[in-house]
Design an enzyme around this catalytic site. Structure first.
Site, PDB file in Angstrom:
ATOM      1  N   ASP A 173       0.822  -1.207   0.000  1.00  0.00           N
ATOM      2  CA  ASP A 173       0.000   0.000   0.000  1.00  0.00           C
ATOM      3  C   ASP A 173       0.861   1.264   0.000  1.00  0.00           C
ATOM      4  O   ASP A 173       1.936   1.302   0.618  1.00  0.00           O
ATOM      5  CB  ASP A 173      -0.919   0.016   1.227  1.00  0.00           C
ATOM      6  CG  ASP A 173      -2.011  -1.032   1.112  1.00  0.00           C
ATOM      7  OD1 ASP A 173      -2.164  -1.626   0.040  1.00  0.00           O
ATOM      8  OD2 ASP A 173      -2.713  -1.261   2.125  1.00  0.00           O
ATOM      9  N   TYR A 183     -11.955  -2.203  -1.500  1.00  0.00           N
ATOM     10  CA  TYR A 183     -11.193  -2.430  -0.275  1.00  0.00           C
ATOM     11  C   TYR A 183     -11.666  -1.473   0.818  1.00  0.00           C
ATOM     12  O   TYR A 183     -11.691  -0.254   0.610  1.00  0.00           O
ATOM     13  CB  TYR A 183      -9.705  -2.210  -0.561  1.00  0.00           C
ATOM     14  CG  TYR A 183      -8.801  -2.488   0.608  1.00  0.00           C
ATOM     15  CD1 TYR A 183      -8.613  -3.788   1.063  1.00  0.00           C
ATOM     16  CD2 TYR A 183      -8.133  -1.453   1.246  1.00  0.00           C
ATOM     17  CE1 TYR A 183      -7.775  -4.053   2.135  1.00  0.00           C
ATOM     18  CE2 TYR A 183      -7.288  -1.701   2.316  1.00  0.00           C
ATOM     19  CZ  TYR A 183      -7.116  -3.004   2.754  1.00  0.00           C
ATOM     20  OH  TYR A 183      -6.284  -3.252   3.823  1.00  0.00           O
TER      21      TYR A 183
END
Length: 810
Positions: free
Chosen positions: A103, A313
């Protein structure tokens, strides 16, 4: 030689595989002729435990604190060690290039770098960074792979993330051990967790100490040929009267009189759609609408993402999408509008473009974009899943609707030089509100309503006072924390800090905890019994309050209870992440903090064992304990402040048990309780009250007329609850922990004699029974005796035998 791509989770690896048209899936990775694509499962390694460094740190002992290793090391997390082995095996294949595709943020950097550090990979010139917060469409993946940068450009993020990780470890390990040792009970202390607990403790204290004050509101109903309207008296910015007499004076002045409309203001306003959902916003709405806990909402959203693949997500703090997501959004709206036409009927095509900065805004992106629906749910989903999906679906649809247009009206009416204000709101074009079935939520705690249909008035119109009414109200304490309200304060705790620089930290995306950790922080406080959940309410327990009150006794350690200290640390970590600060200097300051904290704990004296603590002293905040004769504050010694707060053990012929004292300290009253005696020796039922009087605190008894419930045998002499029949006893209905955990009971069998309801009622009413035959002693001899309720050493009544000259336990 191949390129190894390391992603943060399997689903992201699948996005890369799709973009690269890779189909060679292996056990723990995907392989093509050019690429090896693998994944972490969050963190795969964790910092050593203290005893991993040195055996002396295994036992919790003040003499071996602080725990400060010379060098911090990592070890595998057992549950994910298999995947770590896969990554190490791939690294052993000597790939030409390593692409870190975790990420895009500080924590994503930590996940990748700790894996590489643990496996011993030390070829920085081969390491590159893939960086995007856009949805991982094939186009975004391919563009990102063509725009790789050397991983060294992100070393600053790695230093910031690792500094945060080690700082949390140092504080948690040392302060938790010190608190546990000195408070003689298991306690954990954490940089963020403790600051959140302090919010709960402070709110509980504010509510318990709040003294409601009466005030009065004056309303007047006016009428003319155009219709009727209701106004609220005001003067300056105040609508409240401090006394009833003032209110009556004004009412008498205007009652039945005719005045005029002083002014009418009509303002047309626009209200834009709400931003897309971040996780915390979704958790707050789900708590308000459905009563879901933050953890439950996250679990449901995660299932919709992983299992049903119909939601993006969820662990994100972004409220926007990236500019590269315009075309995917058009495709998603096309799929959803076919299934949910009512929600998407009025979508404006011009809003599905990069010009719509409320939705498509690269500057507002963090690690991930906002939560959006990706497709209709496949097949059947649970009711809870449907509720969460629908929240996200409506928020997404609303984002592409026009603003809601409404007219705000304010009418000022004057009668006998007294002014009354009327507020109104009328929807002109619902815009995005058409997506929602429910009306706009009303403002909480408002004394002025906003009706929708007001008559058309103009300045100078007559206004006859048709009716007046006085409303007596009371000021209310700050609201109890629900998870929704706590999440709001965790997201933006700026109001709890002083100083513009610190407030600025909390005006950004920084708060207490992260989107991914806030629900876990709340659950941790609950599991460690620092807080309790009562329906929708979150409330600090006595144990939680003890920890916060103890920490606040210290100059250094007390900083952990304040969001200010968390803001300062975040400010320094942000500087490190921007390449302006030093991770080494930051950690040296943390080690200094820990050393001072340990010294403060080591200097603590006269700590009260937890079982002896009955509650907080209303005078000084210390611990109320049981003394030799009465109950009093543990800070009675001069060196501890010399607090003189005392509660007598016996009042009006009744011995007060520790349970009653705890209830008094927490709720300021206990009962109704039977067993008090008046001046003539007659029994009565009373309510104990802890009241502030003449600058001090005293316990008083008020007579009560409460009668037992229909199925009750009487009132519990220990807590005032109803006595009910159970298979083995006549016991208190408040036996559950959430109802007080009262343990009083009269057993149905005593010395092999069956105790009837009649005898139990007699015992509860008079405290003693008639003489009973048929008891059998341990020596198997028959005997007769009365049963009597007699306080034990703790003050809780127990059943004993009374013979002619003595008593013994039954």
């Amino acid at each position: 030689m191949k390129t190894l791509i390391i992603t943060e989770k399997p689903s992201v690896a699948a996005d890369f595989a799709k973009a690269l048209k890779a189909g060679g899936k292996r056990n723990g990775y995907i392989e093509t002729d050019k690429y090896l694509i693998t994944w972490a499962v969050g963190h795969l390694v964790t910092l050593f435990e203290p005893e991993d460094y040195d055996a002396k740190w295994k036992k919790w002992n003040m003499n071996t604190l602080p725990v400060t290793p010379d060098k911090f090391r990592y070890k595998p997390i057992p549950d994910t060690q298999k995947q770590l082995t896969v990554i190490k095996t791939l690294l052993d294949r000597n790939p030409e290039k390593i692409v870190i595709a975790t990420d895009a943020g500080r924590e994503g950097e930590v996940i990748a770098r700790t894996i590489l550090e643990y496996t011993g990979f030390n070829y920085p010139d081969r390491m590159y960074r893939f960086w995007t917060s856009q949805a991982l469409t094939p186009q975004v993946v391919l563009e990102g792979l063509n725009e790789l940068k050397p991983a060294s450009e992100y070393d600053r993020l790695w230093r910031a993330g690792r500094s945060r990780q080690i700082a949390d470890w140092l504080i948690g390990m040392n302060c938790s051990r010190a608190a546990t040792i000195k408070l003689k009970d298991l306690f954990s202390v954490g940089r963020v967790q403790t600051a959140v607990l302090a919010l709960l403790v402070d709110r509980r204290r504010e509510r318990e100490n709040f003294k409601p004050e009466p005030y009065w509101i004056l309303r007047a109903v006016f009428i003319n040929d155009s219709g009727t309207w209701t106004g609220t008296w005001f003067h300056g910015g105040d609508i409240r009267f401090k006394t009833e007499q003032e209110t009556r004076t004004v009412r008498d002045r205007v009652d039945g009189k005719t005045g005029s409309v002083l002014s009418v203001k009509n303002q047309k306003k626009n209200q834009p759609p709400p931003f897309l959902y971040s996780l915390t916003d979704l958790q707050r709405d789900a708590n308000i609408r459905f009563g879901f806990s933050a953890r439950l909402t996250l679990d449901i959203a995660q299932a919709l993402y992983e299992k049903h693949k119909c939601l993006s997500y969820p662990r994100t703090d972004s409220k926007v999408l990236g500019t590269k997501n315009v075309d995917p959004v058009k495709s998603i709206i096309g799929k959803l509008s076919a299934v949910y036409p009512d929600y998407f009927a009025n979508v404006q095509p011009k809003l599905i473009s990069v010009s719509n900065k409320r939705v498509f805004n690269d500057a507002g992106l963090t690690d991930h974009h906002a939560i959006i629906p990706l497709r209709p749910p496949p097949g059947k989903i649970s009711r809870n899943e449907h509720n969460i999906y629908t929240l996200v679906l409506k928020r997404f649809a609303a984002a592409f609707h026009p603003d809601c247009r409404f007219e705000q009206t304010e009418i000022i009416t004057e009668v006998e030089q007294e002014k009354f204000r009327t507020k109104g709101k009328r929807i002109l074009k619902p815009g995005w509100r058409a997506v929602y079935d429910d009306p706009e939520p009303s403002k909480e705690g408002g004394d002025e309503a906003e009706p929708e249909n007001l008559p058309r008035l103009a300045g100078g119109d007559p206004a006859e006072t048709q009716e007046t009414r006085i409303e007596q109200k009371k000021t209310t304490p700050p609201p109890a924390y629900t998870e929704a309200l706590l999440l709001k304060d965790m997201t933006n705790p700026g109001k709890y800090v002083a100083g513009n620089e610190l407030k600025t930290i909390y005006r950004g995306e920084t708060g207490l905890g992260t989107q991914a950790t806030r629900s876990q922080i709340i659950e941790t406080l609950l599991s460690r019994q620092y807080a309790e959940r009562i329906k929708k309410i979150l409330k600090a327990t006595d144990k939680g309050r003890l920890l916060i009150d103890t920490l606040r006794r210290f100059n250094v350690t007390g900083n952990l209870t304040s969001p200010e200290e968390t803001a300062r640390w975040e400010m320094e970590l942000n500087r490190i992440a921007q390449g302006q600060g030093s991770g080494d200097n930051f950690l040296r300051n943390i080690e200094s903090f820990v050393e001072q904290s340990v010294k403060e704990f080591a200097g603590m004296k006269n700590m009260v064992p937890r079982n002896d603590r009955l509650g907080s002293c209303p005078v000084c905040g210390g611990e109320v304990i049981r003394g030799k004769r009465d109950y009093g504050c543990s800070n009675w010694k001069t060196e501890n402040g010399g607090c003189r707060f005392v509660m007598r053990r016996e009042i009006s012929g009744k011995i007060l048990s520790p349970h009653m004292i705890s209830t008094l300290l927490q709720k300021r009253e206990a009962g109704p309780l039977p067993g008090f005696k008046d001046s003539e020796g007659r029994n009565y039922t009373g309510i104990l009250k802890l009241v502030e009087q003449d600058g001090g605190w005293t316990v008083q008894v008020e007579k009560s007329n409460k009668n037992p419930a229909e199925n009750s045998l009487g009132l519990c002499p220990a807590c005032g609850g109803d006595i009910i029949e159970t298979p083995k006893a006549y016991g208190c209905a408040n036996w559950r922990e959430e109802n007080g955990g009262c343990k009083f009971a009269v057993w149905k069998t005593i010395a092999k004699k069956k105790i009837s309801k009649k005898i139990a009622k007699q015992l509860l009413t008079h405290g003693i029974s008639d003489k009973i035959d048929g008891f059998v002693s341990k020596k198997k001899t028959n005997f007769s005796a009365r049963l009597k309720l007699q306080p034990d050493e703790s003050g809780i009544p127990e059943t004993v035998f009374e013979f002619d000259n003595s008593s013994r336990r039954g």
